[in-house]
Design a protein around this motif. Sequence first.
Motif, PDB file in Angstrom:
ATOM      1  N   MET A   1      67.847  19.618  81.314  1.00 13.52           N
ATOM      2  CA  MET A   1      68.689  18.895  82.209  1.00 13.52           C
ATOM      3  C   MET A   1      67.959  18.466  83.581  1.00 13.52           C
ATOM      4  O   MET A   1      67.223  19.273  83.857  1.00 13.52           O
ATOM      5  CB  MET A   1      69.876  19.662  82.617  1.00 13.52           C
ATOM      6  CG  MET A   1      71.085  18.789  83.193  1.00 13.52           C
ATOM      7  SD  MET A   1      72.047  19.597  84.447  1.00 13.52           S
ATOM      8  CE  MET A   1      73.629  19.259  83.509  1.00 13.52           C
ATOM      9  N   CYS A   2      68.193  17.485  83.912  1.00 15.65           N
ATOM     10  CA  CYS A   2      67.549  16.676  84.852  1.00 15.65           C
ATOM     11  C   CYS A   2      68.146  17.448  86.344  1.00 15.65           C
ATOM     12  O   CYS A   2      69.356  17.543  86.526  1.00 15.65           O
ATOM     13  CB  CYS A   2      67.894  15.299  85.092  1.00 15.65           C
ATOM     14  SG  CYS A   2      67.195  14.253  86.343  1.00 15.65           S
ATOM     15  N   GLN A   3      67.148  17.969  87.113  1.00 17.38           N
ATOM     16  CA  GLN A   3      67.697  18.603  88.551  1.00 17.38           C
ATOM     17  C   GLN A   3      67.298  17.936  89.715  1.00 17.38           C
ATOM     18  O   GLN A   3      66.058  17.428  89.802  1.00 17.38           O
ATOM     19  CB  GLN A   3      66.775  19.979  88.654  1.00 17.38           C
ATOM     20  CG  GLN A   3      67.262  21.034  87.294  1.00 17.38           C
ATOM     21  CD  GLN A   3      68.605  21.639  87.652  1.00 17.38           C
ATOM     22  OE1 GLN A   3      68.987  21.797  88.734  1.00 17.38           O
ATOM     23  NE2 GLN A   3      69.091  21.887  86.396  1.00 17.38           N
ATOM     24  N   HIS A   4      68.196  17.520  90.468  1.00 13.15           N
ATOM     25  CA  HIS A   4      67.927  16.842  91.999  1.00 13.15           C
ATOM     26  C   HIS A   4      68.658  17.551  93.218  1.00 13.15           C
ATOM     27  O   HIS A   4      69.621  18.155  92.685  1.00 13.15           O
ATOM     28  CB  HIS A   4      68.712  15.413  91.863  1.00 13.15           C
ATOM     29  CG  HIS A   4      67.922  14.488  90.781  1.00 13.15           C
ATOM     30  ND1 HIS A   4      66.554  13.958  91.018  1.00 13.15           N
ATOM     31  CD2 HIS A   4      68.319  14.179  89.573  1.00 13.15           C
ATOM     32  CE1 HIS A   4      66.219  13.333  89.957  1.00 13.15           C
ATOM     33  NE2 HIS A   4      67.354  13.326  89.008  1.00 13.15           N
ATOM     34  N   ALA A   5      67.856  17.520  94.135  1.00 12.25           N
ATOM     35  CA  ALA A   5      68.624  18.293  95.315  1.00 12.25           C
ATOM     36  C   ALA A   5      69.788  17.536  95.681  1.00 12.25           C
ATOM     37  O   ALA A   5      70.971  18.030  96.122  1.00 12.25           O
ATOM     38  CB  ALA A   5      67.640  18.228  96.683  1.00 12.25           C
ATOM     39  N   SER A   7      72.607  15.266  93.935  1.00 13.72           N
ATOM     40  CA  SER A   7      73.298  14.891  92.592  1.00 13.72           C
ATOM     41  C   SER A   7      73.692  13.151  92.667  1.00 13.72           C
ATOM     42  O   SER A   7      74.599  12.800  93.493  1.00 13.72           O
ATOM     43  CB  SER A   7      74.356  15.463  92.283  1.00 13.72           C
ATOM     44  OG  SER A   7      75.315  14.982  91.073  1.00 13.72           O
ATOM     45  N   PRO A   8      73.010  12.451  91.984  1.00 11.31           N
ATOM     46  CA  PRO A   8      73.365  10.821  91.865  1.00 11.31           C
ATOM     47  C   PRO A   8      74.653  10.571  90.962  1.00 11.31           C
ATOM     48  O   PRO A   8      75.086   9.586  90.796  1.00 11.31           O
ATOM     49  CB  PRO A   8      72.186  10.151  91.490  1.00 11.31           C
ATOM     50  CG  PRO A   8      71.537  11.322  90.512  1.00 11.31           C
ATOM     51  CD  PRO A   8      71.955  12.585  90.919  1.00 11.31           C
ATOM     52  N   PHE A   9      75.176  11.571  90.495  1.00 14.85           N
ATOM     53  CA  PHE A   9      76.275  11.303  89.433  1.00 14.85           C
ATOM     54  C   PHE A   9      77.326  10.487  89.850  1.00 14.85           C
ATOM     55  O   PHE A   9      77.638   9.555  89.400  1.00 14.85           O
ATOM     56  CB  PHE A   9      76.660  12.750  89.143  1.00 14.85           C
ATOM     57  CG  PHE A   9      77.834  12.628  87.888  1.00 14.85           C
ATOM     58  CD1 PHE A   9      77.401  12.767  86.397  1.00 14.85           C
ATOM     59  CD2 PHE A   9      79.058  12.405  88.163  1.00 14.85           C
ATOM     60  CE1 PHE A   9      78.446  12.655  85.515  1.00 14.85           C
ATOM     61  CE2 PHE A   9      79.988  12.371  87.129  1.00 14.85           C
ATOM     62  CZ  PHE A   9      79.712  12.352  85.626  1.00 14.85           C
ATOM     63  N   ARG A  10      78.016  10.926  91.029  1.00 16.08           N
ATOM     64  CA  ARG A  10      79.206  10.062  91.695  1.00 16.08           C
ATOM     65  C   ARG A  10      78.570   8.610  91.731  1.00 16.08           C
ATOM     66  O   ARG A  10      79.458   7.779  91.480  1.00 16.08           O
ATOM     67  CB  ARG A  10      79.586  10.726  92.932  1.00 16.08           C
ATOM     68  CG  ARG A  10      80.796  11.913  92.824  1.00 16.08           C
ATOM     69  CD  ARG A  10      81.053  12.282  93.755  1.00 16.08           C
ATOM     70  NE  ARG A  10      82.043  13.019  93.850  1.00 16.08           N
ATOM     71  CZ  ARG A  10      83.439  13.202  93.867  1.00 16.08           C
ATOM     72  NH1 ARG A  10      83.915  12.045  94.284  1.00 16.08           N
ATOM     73  NH2 ARG A  10      84.281  14.202  94.005  1.00 16.08           N
ATOM     74  N   SER A  11      77.441   8.606  92.534  1.00 18.64           N
ATOM     75  CA  SER A  11      76.890   7.381  93.087  1.00 18.64           C
ATOM     76  C   SER A  11      76.695   6.448  91.814  1.00 18.64           C
ATOM     77  O   SER A  11      77.138   5.296  91.833  1.00 18.64           O
ATOM     78  CB  SER A  11      75.803   7.424  93.837  1.00 18.64           C
ATOM     79  OG  SER A  11      74.893   6.353  93.762  1.00 18.64           O
ATOM     80  N   VAL A  12      76.205   6.841  90.814  1.00 23.04           N
ATOM     81  CA  VAL A  12      75.543   5.951  89.644  1.00 23.04           C
ATOM     82  C   VAL A  12      77.036   5.654  88.837  1.00 23.04           C
ATOM     83  O   VAL A  12      76.993   4.453  88.541  1.00 23.04           O
ATOM     84  CB  VAL A  12      74.383   6.722  88.642  1.00 23.04           C
ATOM     85  CG1 VAL A  12      74.329   5.965  87.330  1.00 23.04           C
ATOM     86  CG2 VAL A  12      73.366   6.896  89.481  1.00 23.04           C
ATOM     87  N   LEU A  13      77.624   6.756  88.569  1.00 25.72           N
ATOM     88  CA  LEU A  13      79.141   6.359  87.937  1.00 25.72           C
ATOM     89  C   LEU A  13      79.907   5.624  88.690  1.00 25.72           C
ATOM     90  O   LEU A  13      80.646   4.788  88.013  1.00 25.72           O
ATOM     91  CB  LEU A  13      79.801   7.657  87.505  1.00 25.72           C
ATOM     92  CG  LEU A  13      79.390   8.392  86.092  1.00 25.72           C
ATOM     93  CD1 LEU A  13      79.676   7.449  84.862  1.00 25.72           C
ATOM     94  CD2 LEU A  13      77.854   8.674  86.075  1.00 25.72           C
ATOM     95  N   GLY A  14      79.760   5.412  89.992  1.00 21.77           N
ATOM     96  CA  GLY A  14      80.593   4.481  90.871  1.00 21.77           C
ATOM     97  C   GLY A  14      80.257   2.897  90.585  1.00 21.77           C
ATOM     98  O   GLY A  14      80.657   2.129  90.981  1.00 21.77           O
ATOM     99  N   HIS A  15      78.907   2.795  89.850  1.00 20.70           N
ATOM    100  CA  HIS A  15      78.527   1.551  89.311  1.00 20.70           C
ATOM    101  C   HIS A  15      79.226   0.777  87.911  1.00 20.70           C
ATOM    102  O   HIS A  15      78.863   0.053  87.656  1.00 20.70           O
ATOM    103  CB  HIS A  15      77.186   1.298  89.299  1.00 20.70           C
ATOM    104  CG  HIS A  15      76.532   1.547  90.415  1.00 20.70           C
ATOM    105  ND1 HIS A  15      76.441   2.581  91.070  1.00 20.70           N
ATOM    106  CD2 HIS A  15      75.792   0.677  91.079  1.00 20.70           C
ATOM    107  CE1 HIS A  15      75.579   2.663  92.460  1.00 20.70           C
ATOM    108  NE2 HIS A  15      75.227   1.300  92.367  1.00 20.70           N
TER     109      HIS A  15
END
Length: 161
Positions: A1-5, A7-15
């Motif tokens: 799984m991709c690890q980031h300090a 998390s872009p999940f909310r931001s990307v899904l908000g598109h």
Amino acid sequence: MCQHAYSPFRSVLGHFPSGVVAITGHDLNGGPVGMAVSSFTSVSLEPPLVGFLPGKSSTTFPAIARSGTFCANVLASGQEDVCRALASSGGDNFAEVSWHPGPHGDPVLDGIVAWIGCTIEAVHDAGDHHLVIGRVDDLAADTTADPLLFFRSRYHRLAAA
Ligand SMILES: Cc1cc2nc3c(=O)[nH]c(=O)nc-3n(C[C@H](O)[C@H](O)[C@H](O)COP(=O)(O)O)c2cc1C
């Protein structure tokens, strides 16, 4: 799984653009309860099923689950205030919202684009949310009204093509 300090999940899904639906129901005293969701979707034509995903921390969904029914109200352009009222937790979030009882006594809000009255068919586990499947009992639409849209954390309205 991709690890980031971060998390872009909310931001990307908000598109992913969506409409806004007020899921309404009633508590044990028959009083109105409701929550705003963008996770409403059509699920099946035969039988007619719809779905939405309430967070497991929602204080509204337990009352809806207890009654076994809900009404999905598709909000209209200009109903940002209704959305904010039903997205707030605690207090009387119907104080400034006008409505009348629909199927099963669940609120049908004034000025909406469409409403879909449902009986809860199933509640599935889905991470930190529930996936709620409703069987459609009754429904109606105002074919002239424009919807409220939600995209990148902001409200929008349809632009003429
Ligand atoms: C545009 C918009 C869309 C939302 N979509 C959802 C959703 O799909 N699922 C969810 O659980 N909460 C969603 N919310 C948040 C709920 O409306 C809010 O957390 C909830 O009503 C809080 O109240 P409660 O704890 O009394 O249920 C959304 C809020 C807004 C403003």
